[in-house]
Write a protein that holds these residues in place. Structure first.
Motif, PDB file in Angstrom:
ATOM      1  N   ASP A 110      16.339  16.395 -14.725  1.00  0.00           N
ATOM      2  CA  ASP A 110      16.922  15.157 -14.189  1.00  0.00           C
ATOM      3  C   ASP A 110      17.548  14.289 -15.277  1.00  0.00           C
ATOM      4  OD1 ASP A 110      15.897  15.469 -11.397  1.00  0.00           O
ATOM      5  OD2 ASP A 110      13.964  15.378 -12.422  1.00  0.00           O
ATOM      6  N   GLU A 111      17.477  14.730 -16.538  1.00  0.00           N
ATOM      7  CA  GLU A 111      17.909  13.910 -17.680  1.00  0.00           C
ATOM      8  C   GLU A 111      17.309  12.513 -17.563  1.00  0.00           C
ATOM      9  OE1 GLU A 111      21.972  15.182 -19.571  1.00  0.00           O
ATOM     10  OE2 GLU A 111      22.285  14.782 -17.439  1.00  0.00           O
ATOM     11  N   ALA A 112      15.994  12.487 -17.462  1.00  0.00           N
ATOM     12  CA  ALA A 112      15.279  11.245 -17.230  1.00  0.00           C
ATOM     13  C   ALA A 112      14.006  11.211 -18.061  1.00  0.00           C
ATOM     14  CB  ALA A 112      14.945  11.098 -15.745  1.00  0.00           C
ATOM     15  N   LEU A 113      13.398  10.041 -18.112  1.00  0.00           N
ATOM     16  CA  LEU A 113      12.102   9.846 -18.738  1.00  0.00           C
ATOM     17  C   LEU A 113      11.203   9.088 -17.769  1.00  0.00           C
ATOM     18  CD1 LEU A 113      13.212   8.499 -22.252  1.00  0.00           C
ATOM     19  CD2 LEU A 113      12.510  10.835 -21.734  1.00  0.00           C
ATOM     20  N   ILE A 114       9.917   9.355 -17.842  1.00  0.00           N
ATOM     21  CA  ILE A 114       8.919   8.504 -17.202  1.00  0.00           C
ATOM     22  C   ILE A 114       7.995   8.008 -18.301  1.00  0.00           C
ATOM     23  CG2 ILE A 114       6.885   8.442 -15.691  1.00  0.00           C
ATOM     24  CD1 ILE A 114       8.289  10.370 -13.822  1.00  0.00           C
ATOM     25  N   ASN A 115       7.784   6.682 -18.320  1.00  0.00           N
ATOM     26  CA  ASN A 115       6.855   6.148 -19.304  1.00  0.00           C
ATOM     27  C   ASN A 115       5.847   5.231 -18.628  1.00  0.00           C
ATOM     28  OD1 ASN A 115       6.849   3.139 -20.408  1.00  0.00           O
ATOM     29  ND2 ASN A 115       8.930   3.554 -19.639  1.00  0.00           N
ATOM     30  N   ARG A 116       4.644   5.255 -19.157  1.00  0.00           N
ATOM     31  CA  ARG A 116       3.616   4.286 -18.763  1.00  0.00           C
ATOM     32  C   ARG A 116       2.947   3.784 -20.045  1.00  0.00           C
ATOM     33  NH1 ARG A 116       1.505   9.149 -16.065  1.00  0.00           N
ATOM     34  NH2 ARG A 116      -0.091  10.177 -17.354  1.00  0.00           N
ATOM     35  N   MET A 117       3.786   3.387 -20.988  1.00  0.00           N
ATOM     36  CA  MET A 117       3.317   3.011 -22.315  1.00  0.00           C
ATOM     37  C   MET A 117       2.356   1.827 -22.269  1.00  0.00           C
ATOM     38  SD  MET A 117       4.906   5.338 -24.041  1.00  0.00           S
ATOM     39  CE  MET A 117       4.746   4.890 -25.752  1.00  0.00           C
ATOM     40  N   GLY A 118       2.697   0.798 -21.489  1.00  0.00           N
ATOM     41  CA  GLY A 118       1.800  -0.346 -21.361  1.00  0.00           C
ATOM     42  C   GLY A 118       1.907  -1.367 -22.481  1.00  0.00           C
ATOM     43  N   PHE A 119       3.128  -1.658 -22.920  1.00  0.00           N
ATOM     44  CA  PHE A 119       3.356  -2.677 -23.952  1.00  0.00           C
ATOM     45  C   PHE A 119       2.529  -2.408 -25.208  1.00  0.00           C
ATOM     46  CE2 PHE A 119       4.629  -6.401 -20.883  1.00  0.00           C
ATOM     47  CZ  PHE A 119       5.806  -5.744 -20.590  1.00  0.00           C
ATOM     48  N   ASN A 120       2.492  -1.173 -25.684  1.00  0.00           N
ATOM     49  CA  ASN A 120       1.852  -0.901 -26.969  1.00  0.00           C
ATOM     50  C   ASN A 120       2.701  -1.500 -28.085  1.00  0.00           C
ATOM     51  OD1 ASN A 120       3.744   1.189 -26.102  1.00  0.00           O
ATOM     52  ND2 ASN A 120       3.300   2.176 -28.060  1.00  0.00           N
ATOM     53  N   ASN A 121       2.128  -2.356 -28.909  1.00  0.00           N
ATOM     54  CA  ASN A 121       2.895  -3.007 -29.967  1.00  0.00           C
ATOM     55  C   ASN A 121       1.944  -3.670 -30.954  1.00  0.00           C
ATOM     56  OD1 ASN A 121       3.169  -6.329 -29.594  1.00  0.00           O
ATOM     57  ND2 ASN A 121       2.517  -5.257 -27.737  1.00  0.00           N
ATOM     58  N   GLY A 122       2.498  -4.065 -32.085  1.00  0.00           N
ATOM     59  CA  GLY A 122       1.685  -4.628 -33.154  1.00  0.00           C
ATOM     60  C   GLY A 122       1.488  -6.124 -33.096  1.00  0.00           C
ATOM     61  N   GLY A 123       2.020  -6.796 -32.056  1.00  0.00           N
ATOM     62  CA  GLY A 123       1.841  -8.233 -31.926  1.00  0.00           C
ATOM     63  C   GLY A 123       2.901  -9.041 -32.650  1.00  0.00           C
ATOM     64  N   THR A 124       2.910 -10.349 -32.377  1.00  0.00           N
ATOM     65  CA  THR A 124       3.973 -11.223 -32.893  1.00  0.00           C
ATOM     66  C   THR A 124       3.901 -11.414 -34.405  1.00  0.00           C
ATOM     67  OG1 THR A 124       2.613 -13.159 -32.362  1.00  0.00           O
ATOM     68  CG2 THR A 124       4.269 -12.490 -30.735  1.00  0.00           C
ATOM     69  N   ASP A 125       2.699 -11.465 -34.967  1.00  0.00           N
ATOM     70  CA  ASP A 125       2.605 -11.693 -36.412  1.00  0.00           C
ATOM     71  C   ASP A 125       3.243 -10.544 -37.191  1.00  0.00           C
ATOM     72  OD1 ASP A 125       1.302 -14.064 -35.950  1.00  0.00           O
ATOM     73  OD2 ASP A 125      -0.703 -13.318 -36.410  1.00  0.00           O
ATOM     74  N   ALA A 126       2.940  -9.318 -36.764  1.00  0.00           N
ATOM     75  CA  ALA A 126       3.511  -8.157 -37.453  1.00  0.00           C
ATOM     76  C   ALA A 126       5.021  -8.095 -37.266  1.00  0.00           C
ATOM     77  CB  ALA A 126       2.859  -6.874 -36.935  1.00  0.00           C
ATOM     78  N   LEU A 127       5.492  -8.409 -36.061  1.00  0.00           N
ATOM     79  CA  LEU A 127       6.935  -8.369 -35.816  1.00  0.00           C
ATOM     80  C   LEU A 127       7.645  -9.435 -36.634  1.00  0.00           C
ATOM     81  CD1 LEU A 127       9.206  -7.001 -34.211  1.00  0.00           C
ATOM     82  CD2 LEU A 127       8.886  -8.724 -32.439  1.00  0.00           C
ATOM     83  N   HIS A 128       7.071 -10.624 -36.705  1.00  0.00           N
ATOM     84  CA  HIS A 128       7.682 -11.682 -37.501  1.00  0.00           C
ATOM     85  C   HIS A 128       7.752 -11.288 -38.965  1.00  0.00           C
ATOM     86  CE1 HIS A 128       8.092 -15.453 -39.750  1.00  0.00           C
ATOM     87  NE2 HIS A 128       8.725 -15.889 -38.676  1.00  0.00           N
ATOM     88  N   ALA A 129       6.672 -10.705 -39.474  1.00  0.00           N
ATOM     89  CA  ALA A 129       6.663 -10.296 -40.875  1.00  0.00           C
ATOM     90  C   ALA A 129       7.773  -9.295 -41.165  1.00  0.00           C
ATOM     91  CB  ALA A 129       5.298  -9.704 -41.230  1.00  0.00           C
ATOM     92  N   ARG A 130       8.001  -8.386 -40.229  1.00  0.00           N
ATOM     93  CA  ARG A 130       9.013  -7.361 -40.445  1.00  0.00           C
ATOM     94  C   ARG A 130      10.429  -7.946 -40.332  1.00  0.00           C
ATOM     95  NH1 ARG A 130       6.606  -3.903 -37.627  1.00  0.00           N
ATOM     96  NH2 ARG A 130       5.559  -2.924 -39.381  1.00  0.00           N
ATOM     97  N   LEU A 131      10.684  -8.724 -39.293  1.00  0.00           N
ATOM     98  CA  LEU A 131      12.026  -9.264 -39.094  1.00  0.00           C
ATOM     99  C   LEU A 131      12.393 -10.283 -40.175  1.00  0.00           C
ATOM    100  CD1 LEU A 131      12.180  -9.715 -35.197  1.00  0.00           C
ATOM    101  CD2 LEU A 131      13.246  -7.923 -36.584  1.00  0.00           C
ATOM    102  N   SER A 132      11.418 -11.037 -40.644  1.00  0.00           N
ATOM    103  CA  SER A 132      11.707 -12.087 -41.621  1.00  0.00           C
ATOM    104  C   SER A 132      12.079 -11.533 -42.987  1.00  0.00           C
ATOM    105  CB  SER A 132      10.514 -13.031 -41.747  1.00  0.00           C
ATOM    106  OG  SER A 132       9.372 -12.343 -42.243  1.00  0.00           O
ATOM    107  N   THR A 133      11.765 -10.265 -43.244  1.00  0.00           N
ATOM    108  CA  THR A 133      12.099  -9.667 -44.540  1.00  0.00           C
ATOM    109  C   THR A 133      13.378  -8.834 -44.499  1.00  0.00           C
ATOM    110  OG1 THR A 133      10.691  -7.745 -44.077  1.00  0.00           O
ATOM    111  CG2 THR A 133       9.671  -9.610 -45.228  1.00  0.00           C
ATOM    112  N   LEU A 134      13.982  -8.711 -43.327  1.00  0.00           N
ATOM    113  CA  LEU A 134      15.216  -7.939 -43.217  1.00  0.00           C
ATOM    114  C   LEU A 134      16.391  -8.698 -43.832  1.00  0.00           C
ATOM    115  CD1 LEU A 134      15.174  -6.524 -39.563  1.00  0.00           C
ATOM    116  CD2 LEU A 134      14.973  -5.202 -41.677  1.00  0.00           C
ATOM    117  N   PRO A 135      17.295  -7.996 -44.507  1.00  0.00           N
ATOM    118  CA  PRO A 135      18.534  -8.648 -44.918  1.00  0.00           C
ATOM    119  C   PRO A 135      19.387  -8.936 -43.683  1.00  0.00           C
ATOM    120  CG  PRO A 135      18.650  -6.296 -45.337  1.00  0.00           C
ATOM    121  CD  PRO A 135      17.246  -6.577 -44.893  1.00  0.00           C
TER     122      PRO A 135
END
Length: 360
Positions: A110-135
């Motif tokens: 079907d050229e499709a995906l099914i996901n039930r990941m469930g918002f797996n992520n490292g949280g806002t602190d980790a995301l901020h740390a990563r984005l804030s160091t990007l050029p």
């Protein structure tokens, strides 16, 4: 090369293992000095595809949908592929592991995906740390925000506001995700009465935060494709009346109509080719409901320039891809950009803005 070599190897792996391997390679590529800028020079879209939306320049209408790079580990590499913008997340205030594996499935027939990941992520602190160091990046970075699984719906607004407060200085836009089918009860937040209050609360937070950051990221809302037409109309009206800056149409679907794969019975949200027509029709409906006054991001089943062109003509100002990138490979973005330019030339159109909504 992707179809002959890389995809056969990746598709031998579990879908999520292949996902992580690909992200690891892209993360490594992001750190190679000079490579992202060189690749970007090759993949950049022509000026006829550039637009100013939300007061910000977009070199291409093609963006990366949320879910592929949840934790923003490979932003420079994705930008190098020719994307006009990148949506990272979904991020929640606190880190969470998501649902148990297996939770990502390919439906090859079907050229499709099914996901039930469930918002797996490292949280806002980790995301901020990563984005804030990007050029500085050539593509705006949007952040898709959600609530933690154990946060009851009556307290959901607080989670969205925590995301805004934590990330306002690194996000070029926020996307309110109330339409994932993989967090219990989340889709109930799409109901018009509650949605208008949630959107207004997030908008107030971005206005308050502007005093601190001198910037106010636009706020968009992502809706599901499974709403009853009357409920869809009410939710679109709520988003518009609340003062949101745009809509994303649409998220994954729970429908399994017309599938061939033996994995069609897996629980989760379906994305990819089966959503092509449905999401385009919903973009057209949303464009009509808003009178063309609210920018719409069309997402769902964009595999070819013709698919992208149809969504633009239906009323989308910008577009996003995810599943097609898995099936078609990293050259997809350049193919879409070039194909859109060719279609504009074929139709005697000088700029992409001229075709937005013409079929609606």
């Amino acid at each position: 090369m992707y179809h002959r070599l890389a995809r056969p190897l990746l598709f031998r792996l579990d879908a999520e293992d292949a996902h992580h391997l690909t992200l690891n390679l892209l993360e490594a590529a992001s750190k190679v000095p000079g490579w992202p800028a060189l690749a970007r020079a090759v993949t950049s879209a022509g000026p006829e595809l550039g637009q100013t939306v939300f007061g910000e320049p977009f070199t291409s209408p093609i963006g990366l949908a949320a879910g592929l790079d949840k934790n923003a580990v490979a932003v420079p590499a994705f930008a190098a592929l020719g994307f006009g913008f990148l949506e990272v997340g979904t991020v929640t205030p606190r880190p969470q592991p998501g649902n148990e594996r297996p939770r990502l499935f390919r439906l090859l027939e079907d050229e499709a995906l099914i996901n039930r990941m469930g918002f797996n992520n490292g949280g806002t602190d980790a995301l901020h740390a990563r984005l804030s160091t990007l050029p500085p990046q050539p593509a705006p970075i949007w952040v898709n925000i959600g609530k933690n699984k154990d946060t009851p719906n009556e307290d959901a607004a607080a989670d969205y506001l925590k995301c805004v407060h934590a990330l306002q200085d690194v996000a070029d836009a926020f996307v309110i995700n109330v339409s994932s089918p993989n967090t219990p009860g989340l889709r109930a937040l799409q109901a018009a009465d509650g949605l208008i209050e949630l959107v207004r609360a997030v908008l107030d937070a971005t206005e308050t935060g502007r005093v601190r950051t001198l910037r106010r990221p636009p706020v968009l809302v992502k809706l599901a494709p499974d709403l009853h037409p009357a409920d869809f109309e009410a939710s679109v009206a709520a988003v518009q009346n609340a003062g949101a800056h745009g809509l994303i149409i649409s998220n994954t679907t729970l429908s399994r109509d017309g599938l061939f794969s033996g994995k069609a019975g897996e629980t989760g949200g379906l994305s990819g080719r089966p959503l092509t027509q449905k999401s385009t029709a919903l973009v057209r409906d949303a464009y009509r409901l808003t009178g063309g006054h609210l920018p719409i991001v069309g997402v769902g089943g964009i595999f070819s320039p013709a698919d992208a062109y149809a969504k633009l003509r239906a009323g989308a100002t910008l577009l996003e891809v995810y599943s097609a990138l898995i099936y078609e490979g990293p050259g997809l973005v350049r193919t879409l950009n070039k194909g859109l330019s060719d279609l504009l030339t074929r139709d005697g159109v000088t700029h992409v803005a001229e075709i937005i909504g013409v079929d609606a």
